[in-house]
Design a protein around this motif. Structure first.
Motif, PDB file in Angstrom:
ATOM      1  N   UNK A 129      -7.604  15.814   5.337  1.00 36.14           N
ATOM      2  CA  UNK A 129      -7.466  14.856   6.130  1.00 36.14           C
ATOM      3  C   UNK A 129      -7.876  13.618   5.458  1.00 36.14           C
ATOM      4  N   UNK A 130      -6.979  12.778   5.463  1.00 31.90           N
ATOM      5  CA  UNK A 130      -7.196  11.457   4.685  1.00 31.90           C
ATOM      6  C   UNK A 130      -6.731  10.310   5.394  1.00 31.90           C
ATOM      7  N   UNK A 131      -7.773   9.390   5.431  1.00 29.80           N
ATOM      8  CA  UNK A 131      -7.410   8.022   6.118  1.00 29.80           C
ATOM      9  C   UNK A 131      -6.793   7.152   4.901  1.00 29.80           C
ATOM     10  N   UNK A 132      -5.826   6.300   5.333  1.00 35.23           N
ATOM     11  CA  UNK A 132      -5.050   5.739   4.289  1.00 35.23           C
ATOM     12  C   UNK A 132      -4.599   4.254   4.876  1.00 35.23           C
ATOM     13  N   UNK A 133      -4.222   3.535   4.076  1.00 36.57           N
ATOM     14  CA  UNK A 133      -3.500   2.067   4.408  1.00 36.57           C
ATOM     15  C   UNK A 133      -2.204   2.078   3.430  1.00 36.57           C
ATOM     16  N   UNK A 134      -1.093   1.582   4.121  1.00 35.67           N
ATOM     17  CA  UNK A 134       0.072   1.348   3.458  1.00 35.67           C
ATOM     18  C   UNK A 134       0.106   0.273   2.644  1.00 35.67           C
ATOM     19  N   UNK A 135       0.369   0.501   1.370  1.00 35.61           N
ATOM     20  CA  UNK A 135       0.384  -0.709   0.487  1.00 35.61           C
ATOM     21  C   UNK A 135       1.871  -1.279   0.233  1.00 35.61           C
ATOM     22  N   UNK A 136       2.572  -0.421   0.082  1.00 37.09           N
ATOM     23  CA  UNK A 136       4.103  -0.786  -0.022  1.00 37.09           C
ATOM     24  C   UNK A 136       5.209   0.109   0.429  1.00 37.09           C
ATOM     25  N   UNK A 137       6.479  -0.432   0.632  1.00 31.02           N
ATOM     26  CA  UNK A 137       7.529   0.312   1.355  1.00 31.02           C
ATOM     27  C   UNK A 137       8.688  -0.056   0.534  1.00 31.02           C
ATOM     28  N   UNK A 156      10.597   5.342   1.052  1.00 32.32           N
ATOM     29  CA  UNK A 156       9.321   5.701   0.167  1.00 32.32           C
ATOM     30  C   UNK A 156       8.424   4.904   0.380  1.00 32.32           C
ATOM     31  N   UNK A 157       7.046   5.379   0.769  1.00 32.22           N
ATOM     32  CA  UNK A 157       6.030   4.466   1.364  1.00 32.22           C
ATOM     33  C   UNK A 157       5.024   5.052   0.531  1.00 32.22           C
ATOM     34  N   UNK A 158       3.999   4.039  -0.158  1.00 28.86           N
ATOM     35  CA  UNK A 158       3.223   4.035  -0.992  1.00 28.86           C
ATOM     36  C   UNK A 158       1.774   3.649  -0.346  1.00 28.86           C
ATOM     37  N   UNK A 159       0.891   4.830  -0.389  1.00 28.31           N
ATOM     38  CA  UNK A 159      -0.489   4.781   0.519  1.00 28.31           C
ATOM     39  C   UNK A 159      -1.328   4.686  -0.231  1.00 28.31           C
ATOM     40  N   UNK A 160      -2.402   4.149   0.040  1.00 31.10           N
ATOM     41  CA  UNK A 160      -3.973   4.286  -0.761  1.00 31.10           C
ATOM     42  C   UNK A 160      -5.068   4.801   0.173  1.00 31.10           C
ATOM     43  N   UNK A 161      -5.518   5.957  -0.317  1.00 31.35           N
ATOM     44  CA  UNK A 161      -6.629   6.493   0.623  1.00 31.35           C
ATOM     45  C   UNK A 161      -7.997   5.714   0.518  1.00 31.35           C
ATOM     46  N   UNK A 162      -8.694   5.842   1.509  1.00 27.46           N
ATOM     47  CA  UNK A 162      -9.826   5.130   1.991  1.00 27.46           C
ATOM     48  C   UNK A 162     -10.857   6.012   1.133  1.00 27.46           C
TER      49      UNK A 162
END
Length: 85
Positions: free
Chosen positions: A52-60, A64-70
């Protein structure tokens, strides 16, 4: 995956690293840059480790969606061992 709106969505995990993930979605409307959410997935290791990871969307780009984990230490060890294979 649960984006910021709290509604669960199924996606395809296409790329995974210690710092983030790339997912493929049916509709990228809910995945705009800056949206935060929680990803829940099971690794295909012998222990079937649940992550289980919290993330923020960096780009779309398209669907395709690129996400960065907190940054957190939970699951880092298990995810690290999995990615070294």
């Amino acid at each position: 995956m649960i984006p910021g709106d709290g509604e669960s969505k199924k996606v395809i995990l296409t790329d995974l690293s210690m710092g983030g993930m790339c997912i493929q979605v049916g509709c990228a409307e809910f995945c705009t840059e800056g949206v935060r959410g929680i990803a829940m997935f099971t690794l295909d290791d012998r222990h079937k480790t649940e992550v289980i990871k919290k993330f923020v969307v960096k780009s779309t780009i398209g669907n395709r969606v690129h996400c960065e984990f907190f940054k957190d230490i939970e699951y880092q060890k298990e995810l690290g061992f999995y990615l070294r294979k």
